[in-house]
Write a protein that holds these residues in place. Structure first.
Motif: not given
Length: 191
Positions: A52-54, A72-74, A83-84, A104-107
């Motif tokens: 999730v971004g702005p 880390q997210v690539e 996604i801003g 965001v994950g399932p838990c």
């Protein structure tokens, strides 16, 4: 001397720490190997998260295993902008001052104050590969990708040398699309 290298497309993905894996999927959760990747011990997972971004979010983003010391997210530059986020071009693991996001994950959810990068294009190679090609760790080279109608020479390709690697060049989806790649191909290191 020709210096062939397998060029692969590295699509958007997430690396998780054990701590963040527990928050997103539950305490004691283990990643599920869906498919082994070209780099020894690395695998694509069954599990997915939302980044999730702005401005918006990217759903069903792949997780690569195994877990790492830091999350880390690539993303490609296009993904990040969509996604801003103003994600910097960095080598994997260089996260200081990189872009923030929410996972965001399932838990549960994790707010990363930093961790989103556009991966610098790179070649993984073993010390034996580097010696054979007359190259060294952190050397910057150019690589030619020859595809029908969209051949391209990529500059600023960093060589990463380790016993843990297998010879392969990684391009993100923006770069692969610019070269008209539809899957992996053999490229040539020029210098």
């Amino acid at each position: 001397m020709e210096k062939p290298v397998l060029a692969e497309i590295s699509a958007r993905h997430v690396h998780l720490s054990q701590e963040h894996l527990a928050v997103l999927f539950g305490e004691g959760y283990q990643l599920t190997n869906k498919k082994d990747l070209s780099q020894p011990g690395q695998f694509a997972c069954e599990e997915r998260v939302t980044v999730v971004g702005p401005k918006r979010e990217l759903k069903n983003v792949s997780i690569l295993g195994p877990v790492r010391p830091e999350s880390q997210v690539e993303l490609s530059m296009t993904d990040a902008r969509s996604i801003g986020l103003a994600a910097p071009i960095r080598e994997s693991g260089e996260l200081e001052g990189s872009a923030p996001c929410k996972l965001v994950g399932p838990c549960g959810e994790v707010d990363l104050p930093a961790g989103v990068i556009v991966a610098k294009r790179h070649i993984h190679m073993t010390p034996a590969d580097a010696e054979k090609y007359g190259m060294q760790d952190k050397q910057v080279v150019r690589v030619a990708v020859n595809t029908p109608g969209r051949s391209l020479v990529f500059g600023d390709v960093i060589c990463r040398v380790s016993e843990k690697y297998a010879l392969a060049m990684h391009l993100d989806t923006d770069e692969a699309n610019a070269a008209g790649m539809t899957g992996s191909c053999t490229a040539q290191i020029l210098d």
